[in-house]
Design a protein around this motif. Sequence first.
Motif, PDB file in Angstrom:
ATOM      1  N   VAL A  50      55.198  47.678  41.751  1.00  0.00           N
ATOM      2  CA  VAL A  50      55.809  46.418  42.175  1.00  0.00           C
ATOM      3  C   VAL A  50      55.065  45.860  43.389  1.00  0.00           C
ATOM      4  CG1 VAL A  50      57.890  45.356  43.131  1.00  0.00           C
ATOM      5  CG2 VAL A  50      58.084  46.990  41.244  1.00  0.00           C
ATOM      6  N   SER A  51      54.898  46.683  44.414  1.00  0.00           N
ATOM      7  CA  SER A  51      54.164  46.238  45.601  1.00  0.00           C
ATOM      8  C   SER A  51      52.667  46.172  45.333  1.00  0.00           C
ATOM      9  CB  SER A  51      54.443  47.177  46.780  1.00  0.00           C
ATOM     10  OG  SER A  51      54.091  48.511  46.459  1.00  0.00           O
ATOM     11  N   THR A  52      52.187  47.047  44.485  1.00  0.00           N
ATOM     12  CA  THR A  52      50.762  47.075  44.136  1.00  0.00           C
ATOM     13  C   THR A  52      50.321  45.744  43.535  1.00  0.00           C
ATOM     14  OG1 THR A  52      50.910  49.437  43.675  1.00  0.00           O
ATOM     15  CG2 THR A  52      49.006  48.273  42.787  1.00  0.00           C
ATOM     16  N   ALA A  53      51.102  45.253  42.593  1.00  0.00           N
ATOM     17  CA  ALA A  53      50.750  44.011  41.900  1.00  0.00           C
ATOM     18  C   ALA A  53      50.627  42.851  42.880  1.00  0.00           C
ATOM     19  CB  ALA A  53      51.793  43.697  40.831  1.00  0.00           C
ATOM     20  N   ALA A  54      51.576  42.738  43.798  1.00  0.00           N
ATOM     21  CA  ALA A  54      51.545  41.656  44.781  1.00  0.00           C
ATOM     22  C   ALA A  54      50.344  41.798  45.706  1.00  0.00           C
ATOM     23  CB  ALA A  54      52.844  41.646  45.585  1.00  0.00           C
ATOM     24  N   MET A  55      50.071  43.024  46.136  1.00  0.00           N
ATOM     25  CA  MET A  55      48.953  43.269  47.051  1.00  0.00           C
ATOM     26  C   MET A  55      47.613  42.932  46.399  1.00  0.00           C
ATOM     27  SD  MET A  55      48.016  46.875  48.967  1.00  0.00           S
ATOM     28  CE  MET A  55      47.841  47.780  47.411  1.00  0.00           C
ATOM     29  N   VAL A  56      47.430  43.387  45.170  1.00  0.00           N
ATOM     30  CA  VAL A  56      46.167  43.149  44.466  1.00  0.00           C
ATOM     31  C   VAL A  56      45.961  41.660  44.213  1.00  0.00           C
ATOM     32  CG1 VAL A  56      44.961  43.530  42.289  1.00  0.00           C
ATOM     33  CG2 VAL A  56      46.106  45.440  43.420  1.00  0.00           C
ATOM     34  N   TYR A  57      47.023  40.979  43.823  1.00  0.00           N
ATOM     35  CA  TYR A  57      46.913  39.548  43.539  1.00  0.00           C
ATOM     36  C   TYR A  57      46.610  38.736  44.798  1.00  0.00           C
ATOM     37  CZ  TYR A  57      48.109  34.838  41.997  1.00  0.00           C
ATOM     38  OH  TYR A  57      48.067  33.498  41.718  1.00  0.00           O
ATOM     39  N   ASP A  58      47.236  39.119  45.907  1.00  0.00           N
ATOM     40  CA  ASP A  58      47.069  38.365  47.153  1.00  0.00           C
ATOM     41  C   ASP A  58      45.714  38.585  47.825  1.00  0.00           C
ATOM     42  OD1 ASP A  58      49.574  37.309  46.909  1.00  0.00           O
ATOM     43  OD2 ASP A  58      50.509  38.537  48.467  1.00  0.00           O
ATOM     44  N   PHE A  85      49.276  38.249  37.706  1.00  0.00           N
ATOM     45  CA  PHE A  85      48.075  37.440  37.484  1.00  0.00           C
ATOM     46  C   PHE A  85      48.277  36.358  36.429  1.00  0.00           C
ATOM     47  CE2 PHE A  85      46.138  40.721  39.930  1.00  0.00           C
ATOM     48  CZ  PHE A  85      44.943  40.210  40.416  1.00  0.00           C
ATOM     49  N   GLY A  86      49.259  36.542  35.545  1.00  0.00           N
ATOM     50  CA  GLY A  86      49.481  35.539  34.509  1.00  0.00           C
ATOM     51  C   GLY A  86      48.258  35.360  33.633  1.00  0.00           C
ATOM     52  N   ASP A  87      47.779  34.141  33.521  1.00  0.00           N
ATOM     53  CA  ASP A  87      46.603  33.849  32.693  1.00  0.00           C
ATOM     54  C   ASP A  87      45.284  34.082  33.413  1.00  0.00           C
ATOM     55  OD1 ASP A  87      48.248  33.103  30.579  1.00  0.00           O
ATOM     56  OD2 ASP A  87      48.346  31.002  31.236  1.00  0.00           O
ATOM     57  N   ALA A  88      45.336  34.378  34.692  1.00  0.00           N
ATOM     58  CA  ALA A  88      44.110  34.599  35.461  1.00  0.00           C
ATOM     59  C   ALA A  88      43.528  35.981  35.140  1.00  0.00           C
ATOM     60  CB  ALA A  88      44.394  34.489  36.954  1.00  0.00           C
ATOM     61  N   PRO A  89      42.214  36.122  35.152  1.00  0.00           N
ATOM     62  CA  PRO A  89      41.602  37.427  34.867  1.00  0.00           C
ATOM     63  C   PRO A  89      41.878  38.435  35.984  1.00  0.00           C
ATOM     64  CG  PRO A  89      39.938  35.861  35.583  1.00  0.00           C
ATOM     65  CD  PRO A  89      41.206  35.065  35.396  1.00  0.00           C
ATOM     66  N   VAL A  90      42.067  39.677  35.605  1.00  0.00           N
ATOM     67  CA  VAL A  90      42.288  40.761  36.572  1.00  0.00           C
ATOM     68  C   VAL A  90      40.946  41.455  36.787  1.00  0.00           C
ATOM     69  CG1 VAL A  90      43.564  42.860  37.084  1.00  0.00           C
ATOM     70  CG2 VAL A  90      44.647  41.046  35.736  1.00  0.00           C
ATOM     71  N   GLN A  91      40.352  41.265  37.966  1.00  0.00           N
ATOM     72  CA  GLN A  91      38.998  41.759  38.197  1.00  0.00           C
ATOM     73  C   GLN A  91      38.864  42.676  39.413  1.00  0.00           C
ATOM     74  OE1 GLN A  91      36.872  37.954  38.393  1.00  0.00           O
ATOM     75  NE2 GLN A  91      36.100  38.322  36.316  1.00  0.00           N
ATOM     76  N   ASN A  92      39.925  42.843  40.181  1.00  0.00           N
ATOM     77  CA  ASN A  92      39.776  43.596  41.428  1.00  0.00           C
ATOM     78  C   ASN A  92      40.666  44.829  41.510  1.00  0.00           C
ATOM     79  OD1 ASN A  92      42.104  41.925  41.696  1.00  0.00           O
ATOM     80  ND2 ASN A  92      42.014  42.127  43.927  1.00  0.00           N
ATOM     81  N   VAL A  93      41.025  45.408  40.355  1.00  0.00           N
ATOM     82  CA  VAL A  93      41.821  46.634  40.373  1.00  0.00           C
ATOM     83  C   VAL A  93      41.462  47.513  39.188  1.00  0.00           C
ATOM     84  CG1 VAL A  93      43.769  45.650  39.072  1.00  0.00           C
ATOM     85  CG2 VAL A  93      44.153  47.604  40.600  1.00  0.00           C
TER      86      VAL A  93
END
Length: 248
Positions: A50-58, A85-93
Amino acid sequence: MHMRTKKWAKPELAVCPYFTDEAERFRGRWRGLFAREQPLYLELGCGKGVSTAAMVYDNPRINYVVIDITCNVLGDTRRNIAAAFGDAPVQNVMIARYDISFIEKIFAPEDRVERIYINFCNPWTKRPKYAKRRLTHPRQLMQYREFLTDGGEIWFKTDDMPLFTESLPYFEACGFEMRYLVNDLHAAGFTPNYISEHEKKFTELGVPIKFVIFRKKPGTVTIDPVRFVMPGAFARLREAEEARAEQD
């Protein structure tokens, strides 16, 4: 407590481009897995993320490797990251399944980790002999020293006061210097603070969250992490034995 098996977790993780179940393959090569060369942070025991997702996105200018031991929680981690991330690519985790006790097998000095997060790990406080299983014990801290850069930081949060107070001399014995400490993180207003489901639960129960930042000092540390005994440990054991004897 036994965790409920989530039959969907493994299939979803198997097709996730930022998940690995073969972390040992990447020892010394984690930085090359990301789209951009940038600071590398590591989260040990990410739970449901939960916190991981917010941290990675921010923080798109930081690369993260987040680790836990079971797909049952990492499935939730993947879903939470995907939702953030929604429709945005996930590139930093990168999400990795591994037993953190053997982390030296998956990280090398070449990986140059610059920050480690340890949030709400198992305190192992019921029996003194269990202390060696802690993620903050010298057996672990000396492993982290091998791949954490000089000046790199460990951010440690917990709701458990015995674990917190007993961990402080662990860090000091292993060549880390304290940079920040607070016994009530929320009252202190420290930022950024990404709140996990565990932190939310205990905060709502009125339990203060303990938080400390340690920085790795350069140089060689001479310590036997296997035989390390925390200062005052024998005195506490004697007190406990005397108390039991009086009750008998």
